[in-house]
Design an enzyme around this catalytic site. Structure first.
Site, PDB file in Angstrom:
ATOM      1  N   ASP A 106       0.948  -1.198   0.069  1.00  0.00           N
ATOM      2  CA  ASP A 106       0.012   0.022  -0.015  1.00  0.00           C
ATOM      3  C   ASP A 106       0.858   1.380   0.083  1.00  0.00           C
ATOM      4  O   ASP A 106       1.489   1.542   0.955  1.00  0.00           O
ATOM      5  CB  ASP A 106      -0.934   0.010   1.199  1.00  0.00           C
ATOM      6  CG  ASP A 106      -1.798   1.272   1.365  1.00  0.00           C
ATOM      7  OD1 ASP A 106      -2.026   2.058   0.371  1.00  0.00           O
ATOM      8  OD2 ASP A 106      -2.156   1.360   2.455  1.00  0.00           O
ATOM      9  N   ASP A 293      -2.074   6.019  -4.982  1.00  0.00           N
ATOM     10  CA  ASP A 293      -2.568   4.965  -3.734  1.00  0.00           C
ATOM     11  C   ASP A 293      -2.937   3.667  -4.257  1.00  0.00           C
ATOM     12  O   ASP A 293      -3.870   3.568  -4.821  1.00  0.00           O
ATOM     13  CB  ASP A 293      -3.629   5.589  -2.962  1.00  0.00           C
ATOM     14  CG  ASP A 293      -3.824   4.904  -1.723  1.00  0.00           C
ATOM     15  OD1 ASP A 293      -3.392   3.982  -1.548  1.00  0.00           O
ATOM     16  OD2 ASP A 293      -4.602   5.406  -0.884  1.00  0.00           O
TER      17      ASP A 293
END
Length: 512
Positions: A106, A293
């Site tokens: 992430d 992201d």
């Protein structure tokens, strides 16, 4: 330490229907003598048979304390329901002997966390692999408590230290969070166990050194870059690849366009105008911030633009009577004020009595967004009429730049009031109209990065019928930190991405 904006987006991603037809697990690691560590992500199709088998397997192992500790690299992810559709994750191990976990790599957060064996009073923990410190010979106790906020609630735990293996890299003395309470039942829908954050240390909860930093500090990385390729082919065995220490040239075409990090913490850059079929949506003509992201599936952005996108693609939205009443009751006044040169939405809406004059005198707005627990990220204490007035003024200004007539503009804006993004994030579109939908393009580094409707619309097959969803959700962050976009897996699936830690930049090239 930066604010925890990431976790608002995680909750939005959970609430979206970019959810549940595919399963991702670890493929073999591809190591070579070129200094690159290739970490493959495997993708599996999810059908009713495999879903049922996964449930049966979990139930049969539920009472076995050893079932969470595996002696090989076989994935151990259980599908509880057909919910998330674009979760990309791979397998890591923690401890000695290794305990295996599926994690999302992430770029929107910086901590490593997995469920703890001490998580006994939280329902979601019973459906994920859990770390058992007592069986690891390399475990070091820390015990400092931590709290990671989400949009609706938080997860809680404490810090521990152990060895962590990512691909062929064994990171020594890595501090990570053992989660003892997963507060939101929405976490039941996650098909992975935890998160491995690849953001900057600035936003690390507890100022913990991230895994990526330790890879560099312990001498495993030849080049201070990592690159990400997500495979959007649903028939392919490999779902993606993350390369630590280099770039795999097989997964992109042409050259990367590099842009500098605009604010360290997140992988944040500046983007220019967002175009609908080569027409400006107006808001980012001067520049907007964007966070790259890999931890969310959708693309999140300002309501004013997402609403225009919804209208253009024929998405179902919710109808705002407040919005429509402003057009019907104040449309002429707003028009006359704009034509006479009053171009500031805040002043214009205050002058006609829909907003107060001090509504924008606020501090620390991003921190407020995080803790306000509103899905749309709104921090305004004004009435809905004020918020909609601002948007209506903006929409009329965009249309005036295209030289449209008053009647046509007011009719268009009235239609926009019926296409506002759903707070739940679910946006239905007509599957038969996908081919006629416009391309949506982001301007990055003076280059256009288009997405076709086939790339931003998800088609879910249910027997002989299909259901289709749009991939844009609303998230509003006011100035000066906003307007803000978050470019998730929809964008990253189209564009191979290089995260250049050494040069503090991000590069994008068409994925191959």
């Amino acid at each position: 330490m930066g604010f925890n904006f990431k976790y608002v987006l995680v909750f939005i991603s959970l609430m979206c229907v970019w959810c549940g037809r595919l399963r991702f697990s670890l493929a073999s690691t591809d190591s070579s003598d070129d200094g690159l560590v290739r970490y493959n992500l495997r993708k599996r199709n999810l059908d009713r048979q495999s879903l049922s088998a996964a449930r049966i397997k979990k139930v049969s192992n539920a009472g076995d304390l050893g079932s969470d500790v595996k002696t090989d690299s076989t994935p151990n992810v259980v599908y509880l329901k057909n919910y998330l559709d674009s979760q990309y994750f791979g397998e890591i191990s923690i401890g000695s002997p290794p305990q295996y976990f599926n994690v999302v790599f992430d770029t929107g957060s910086s901590n490593l966390w997995v469920p703890s064996s001490k998580c006994i009073f939280s329902i979601p923990c019973y459906f994920h692999s859990k770390y058992k410190s007592k069986i690891s010979s390399t475990y070091t106790e820390i015990g400092t408590s931590c709290k990671i906020p989400y949009g609706h609630g938080s997860i809680y735990g404490f810090f521990s230290q152990d060895v962590v293996k990512v691909g062929d890299i064994i990171i020594k003395e890595q501090v990570f969070a053992e989660i003892t309470k997963e507060g939101s039942l929405a976490l039941l829908a996650l098909h992975y166990d935890g998160i491995l954050g690849l953001g900057f240390k600035d936003i690390s909860i507890g100022e913990i050194t991230p895994v990526w930093y330790n890879m560099i500090d312990q001498g495993y990385i030849y080049q201070n870059v990592f690159s990400l390729w997500l495979n959007k082919d649903p028939m392919a065995e490999i779902g993606g690849e993350i390369v630590f220490g280099g770039i795999n040239s097989r997964h992109f075409r042409g050259e990367h366009t590099y842009v500098p990090i605009s604010q360290k913490g997140y992988w944040q850059i500046d983007v220019g105008d967002v175009l609908l079929a080569n027409r400006s949506t107006g808001l980012c003509e001067g520049s907007c911030a964007a966070i790259v992201d890999s931890g969310i599936s959708s693309i999140a952005g300002p309501t004013t633009v997402v609403t225009q996108i919804n209208h253009a693609i024929g998405a179902q939205g919710y109808v705002s009577l407040e919005c429509k009443s402003i057009i019907h009751n104040y449309g002429d006044k707003i028009w006359d004020a704009l034509i006479s040169g009053q171009l500031n939405p805040e002043i214009l809406c205050a002058n006609i009595g829909l907003c107060s004059h001090d509504k924008y005198q606020k501090d620390n707005v991003i921190e407020t967004v995080v803790h306000d627990e509103n899905l749309d990220g709104s921090t305004s204490k004004e009435s809905p009429f004020c918020t909609f007035c601002d948007m209506i003024v903006f929409w009329i200004q965009v249309q005036l730049k295209q030289s449209n007539l008053k009647e046509k503009i007011l009719k268009y804006v009235d239609e926009l009031c019926e296409k506002l993004p759903s707070p739940e994030g679910q946006v239905f579109v007509d599957c038969n109209s996908i081919a006629a939908m416009p391309h949506i393009s982001f301007t990055i580094g003076n280059r256009s990065f288009p997405l076709s409707p086939q790339q931003y619309v998800l088609r879910v097959e249910e027997g002989s019928s299909s259901v289709c969803y749009g991939g844009f959700v609303a998230l509003d962050v006011p100035p000066p930190q906003g307007p803000l976009w978050v470019l998730g897996d929809i964008f990253l699936g189209k564009y191979h991405t290089v995260f250049d830690f050494g040069n503090q930049s991000i590069g994008f090239a068409e994925a191959a």
